[in-house]
Design an enzyme around this catalytic site. Structure first.
Site, mmCIF file in Angstrom:
data_model
loop_
_atom_site.group_PDB
_atom_site.id
_atom_site.type_symbol
_atom_site.label_atom_id
_atom_site.label_comp_id
_atom_site.label_asym_id
_atom_site.label_seq_id
_atom_site.Cartn_x
_atom_site.Cartn_y
_atom_site.Cartn_z
ATOM 1 N N ASP A 283 88.919 -8.572 19.680
ATOM 2 C CA ASP A 283 88.714 -7.304 20.385
ATOM 3 C C ASP A 283 87.863 -7.496 21.645
ATOM 4 O O ASP A 283 86.746 -8.026 21.572
ATOM 5 C CB ASP A 283 88.001 -6.292 19.472
ATOM 6 C CG ASP A 283 88.910 -5.737 18.374
ATOM 7 O OD1 ASP A 283 90.136 -5.977 18.413
ATOM 8 O OD2 ASP A 283 88.387 -5.048 17.476
ATOM 9 N N ASP B 255 87.086 -14.826 19.778
ATOM 10 C CA ASP B 255 86.959 -13.450 19.297
ATOM 11 C C ASP B 255 88.248 -12.721 19.713
ATOM 12 O O ASP B 255 88.974 -13.192 20.595
ATOM 13 C CB ASP B 255 85.731 -12.812 19.965
ATOM 14 C CG ASP B 255 85.670 -11.314 19.748
ATOM 15 O OD1 ASP B 255 85.809 -10.877 18.589
ATOM 16 O OD2 ASP B 255 85.479 -10.573 20.739
#
Ligand code: MG
Length: 182
Positions: free
Chosen positions: A16, A14
């Site tokens: 953010d 991922d």
């Protein structure tokens, strides 16, 4: 698969709050272009707000690239173009390799809304790597829950991509493979 040491996982990250902070939506009102700074782990927005790589993100990307292992990116970031720009501008080694390069020169970058199961289905199709051969890091428990159901080994990273979480992920992947081979 042959007995003995299990193959190494295809690793997916991922972005953010896992690879970097702030999250892209927290930069609303601010703007690109992002520029590089004297610290390769820090970019700046046009207004000077820093975007920082978390933990060992940079060295982990560099090591995987040096080992010839492309990584995947699975993100639901609110600003996909900003995130892509950051991937291209974060340089992870002395040769000028970017995070974008490490992710198959962008081929393995999946950034859009919706359940992350869709991101993983795309990555599965592109790489032909089975879900059970993948390892995923994300700071959001709901993504971990969704992607786990596919059979991917998933690790929650509340503090981002630290060395401890990376090692925990490798161990969890190895034990999952051991269970599968029994
Ligand atoms: Mg996140």
């Amino acid at each position: 698969m042959a007995a003995g040491a299990p193959a190494r996982p295809f690793i997916v990250f991922d972005l953010d709050a896992c690879c970097w902070l702030p999250e892209m939506y927290q930069l609303w009102g601010d703007s690109p272009p992002f520029s590089q700074t004297s610290d390769p782990g820090v970019l700046k927005t046009a207004r000077g707000t820093p975007v920082r790589l978390l933990g060992e993100t940079r060295s982990i990307f560099a090591r995987l690239y040096a080992e010839g292992r492309p990584v995947g990116v699975a993100s639901r970031s609110d600003e996909p173009e900003w995130a892509r720009e950051c991937l291209r501008k974060f340089i992870v080694d002395d040769a000028g390799t970017s995070m974008w390069d490490v992710a198959g020169k962008g081929r393995l970058v999946e950034i859009y809304k919706g359940s992350k199961t869709e991101h993983f289905k795309q990555l599965q199709q592109k790489t032909a790597v089975p879900f059970t051969q993948m390892l995923f890091f994300d700071d959001d428990p709901s993504n971990i829950r969704d992607v786990s159901r596919l059979g991917v080994t998933c690790i929650l990273t509340p503090q981002g991509m630290t060395a401890e979480k990376y090692d925990e992920g490798i161990r969890a992947f190895m034990s999952a493979k051991e269970r599968q081979s029994r």
